[in-house]
Design an enzyme around this catalytic site. Sequence first.
Site, PDB file in Angstrom:
ATOM      1  N   ARG A 206    -100.472   4.822  51.082  1.00 43.18           N
ATOM      2  CA  ARG A 206    -100.091   3.873  50.220  1.00 43.18           C
ATOM      3  C   ARG A 206    -100.457   3.809  48.798  1.00 43.18           C
ATOM      4  NH1 ARG A 206    -100.628   0.340  55.297  1.00 43.18           N
ATOM      5  NH2 ARG A 206     -98.924   0.609  56.414  1.00 43.18           N
ATOM      6  N   ASP A 244     -85.581  -2.906  56.570  1.00 44.22           N
ATOM      7  CA  ASP A 244     -85.863  -2.841  57.895  1.00 44.22           C
ATOM      8  C   ASP A 244     -84.888  -3.473  58.669  1.00 44.22           C
ATOM      9  OD1 ASP A 244     -88.992  -2.082  58.975  1.00 44.22           O
ATOM     10  OD2 ASP A 244     -87.782  -3.321  60.264  1.00 44.22           O
ATOM     11  N   ALA A 273     -81.407   1.827  58.279  1.00 43.63           N
ATOM     12  CA  ALA A 273     -81.756   2.429  57.127  1.00 43.63           C
ATOM     13  C   ALA A 273     -80.953   3.711  57.112  1.00 43.63           C
ATOM     14  CB  ALA A 273     -83.257   3.114  57.120  1.00 43.63           C
ATOM     15  N   ASP A 293     -90.709   6.020  55.979  1.00 47.71           N
ATOM     16  CA  ASP A 293     -91.665   5.763  56.899  1.00 47.71           C
ATOM     17  C   ASP A 293     -91.180   5.402  58.195  1.00 47.71           C
ATOM     18  OD1 ASP A 293     -94.413   5.878  58.178  1.00 47.71           O
ATOM     19  OD2 ASP A 293     -94.759   3.905  57.113  1.00 47.71           O
ATOM     20  N   CYS A 333     -94.724   9.926  62.208  1.00 44.53           N
ATOM     21  CA  CYS A 333     -95.930   9.393  63.042  1.00 44.53           C
ATOM     22  C   CYS A 333     -95.540   9.964  64.275  1.00 44.53           C
ATOM     23  CB  CYS A 333     -95.845   8.094  62.987  1.00 44.53           C
ATOM     24  SG  CYS A 333     -94.575   7.099  63.417  1.00 44.53           S
TER      25      CYS A 333
HETATM   26  N1  SAH Z   1     -93.796   1.484  56.531  1.00 45.66           N
HETATM   27  C1  SAH Z   1     -94.357   0.444  57.456  1.00 45.66           C
HETATM   28  C2  SAH Z   1     -94.093   1.143  58.912  1.00 45.66           C
HETATM   29  C3  SAH Z   1     -92.864   1.347  59.607  1.00 45.66           C
HETATM   30  S1  SAH Z   1     -92.894   1.177  61.263  1.00 45.66           S
HETATM   31  C4  SAH Z   1     -95.675   0.196  57.234  1.00 45.66           C
HETATM   32  O1  SAH Z   1     -96.313   0.816  56.383  1.00 45.66           O
HETATM   33  O2  SAH Z   1     -95.957  -0.797  57.769  1.00 45.66           O
HETATM   34  C5  SAH Z   1     -91.283   1.451  61.456  1.00 45.66           C
HETATM   35  C6  SAH Z   1     -90.142   0.453  60.820  1.00 45.66           C
HETATM   36  O3  SAH Z   1     -88.866   0.863  61.086  1.00 45.66           O
HETATM   37  C7  SAH Z   1     -90.475  -1.202  62.136  1.00 45.66           C
HETATM   38  O4  SAH Z   1     -90.536  -2.182  61.089  1.00 45.66           O
HETATM   39  C8  SAH Z   1     -88.921  -1.113  62.649  1.00 45.66           C
HETATM   40  O5  SAH Z   1     -88.694  -2.297  62.675  1.00 45.66           O
HETATM   41  C9  SAH Z   1     -88.188  -0.162  61.489  1.00 45.66           C
HETATM   42  N2  SAH Z   1     -86.909   0.237  62.057  1.00 45.66           N
HETATM   43  C10 SAH Z   1     -86.709   1.000  63.311  1.00 45.66           C
HETATM   44  N3  SAH Z   1     -85.361   1.633  63.164  1.00 45.66           N
HETATM   45  C11 SAH Z   1     -84.939   1.309  61.992  1.00 45.66           C
HETATM   46  C12 SAH Z   1     -83.772   1.592  61.620  1.00 45.66           C
HETATM   47  N4  SAH Z   1     -82.635   2.332  62.063  1.00 45.66           N
HETATM   48  N5  SAH Z   1     -83.318   1.072  60.124  1.00 45.66           N
HETATM   49  C13 SAH Z   1     -84.266   0.568  59.494  1.00 45.66           C
HETATM   50  N6  SAH Z   1     -85.432   0.117  60.082  1.00 45.66           N
HETATM   51  C14 SAH Z   1     -85.834   0.555  61.316  1.00 45.66           C
END
Ligand code: SAH
Length: 389
Positions: A206, A244, A273, A293, A333
């Site tokens: 970040r 999200d 997304a 992410d 990840c």
């Molecule tokens: N970037 C964040 C971590 C992401 S974890 C950080 O740094 O804290 C992954 C995230 O993706 C979760 O919050 C989950 O709710 C979301 N997620 C899972 N599938 C998704 C989708 N299809 N579209 C959007 N968000 C999604």
Amino acid sequence: MAKIMLAKNKEMRVESGHPWIFRSDIQHVAGNPQPGDIVEVYSHQNRFLGKGYYNPVSQITIRMLTRQDEDINREFLYQRILRAWEYRQKVADTESCRVVFAESDFLPALIVDKFSDILVVQTLALGIDRYKAEIVDILSEIIQPRGIYERNDVPVRELEGLPQQKGFLSAPFDTRVEMVENGIKFLVDVENGQKTGFFLDQKENRAALKPLVKNGRVLDCFSHTGSFALHAAYYGAREVVGVDISAHAVACAEHNARLNGLEQTARFKEANAFDLLRNYADQKERFDTVILDPPAFTKTKSAVEGAVRGYKEINLRAMKLINEGGFLVSCSCSQHIDNGLFMNILHEAARDAKRAVRLIEFRSQAKDHPILMASRETQYIKCALMQVF
Ligand code: SAH
């Protein structure tokens, strides 16, 4: 103490420093070890290999704690936790950090995260779970936190025959904890947030946004509680959109924006997304920097193919939205997608998006999540900073 003899040639992994012994590696069990007991481990030639904890219910039947002939007791755990904490004091901002990263800290299946003055603990295998009270006591002594919370509500515990549970391991406290990361305030919900409440492993990635976002229009996909998005806003982005699928995550992100007075710059949407990226492409939306992410698209080796498609799709779509000379910060990840495979996916996405993409930095997880050389699965974060033409 019970003795476990490994099958022929099965000592190699342990001797190279990998802490896991699988059920199929074991030739003979002498004595009558109970699930969770400490056992001595010997090679087929009867060479002492070390000590670990035993759980016949688990595929990972032994997790090694030491390769020395030493007692496993409170003092042993104290020294291991102290060493882990001293290391964080050297390499991390300990206001918020991972204090213990399991196998990488020679404490298999133990996770300890620190958010300001609160600790969150996970004991993910029976052998370490048995020491929970001692671990809490040691953490209290070394770090003197205001409170400790248990987030053992994770399915992997069931592979160990352990129940899923969460709750206080200290006197109760408000589980919405304010902490600071890279100068930005975040409210961490240690009771109901994902995993331990906040993803500390991306802290340095970040911070790496700083030179890429100034005055730009930024899109943060899979924004969770807004961490990347708010970094972008804090580092001077003109406009930030975070997306999200979780309403709880979006509400937390909006709260975090207000906490930092960044709510005019950063706004958050509850959406899928994949759909949003497609809609933005149709609407000819453009961004200077896009961050991806996503969650681990695969937790198993067998699902890698589907995950590859998922990564390729979001990267391809994101590349299409980026202004000439803009940046893509793309993370994964999934531990089953290695660095090489991830690079290939990014290259294929660039080819199909008809964009020229250059890699400017290839990063991994923060230093408080060290990678055990003998156990490459401890490396799981990949974060590629790219420029798109
Ligand atoms: N970037 C964040 C971590 C992401 S974890 C950080 O740094 O804290 C992954 C995230 O993706 C979760 O919050 C989950 O709710 C979301 N997620 C899972 N599938 C998704 C989708 N299809 N579209 C959007 N968000 C999604």
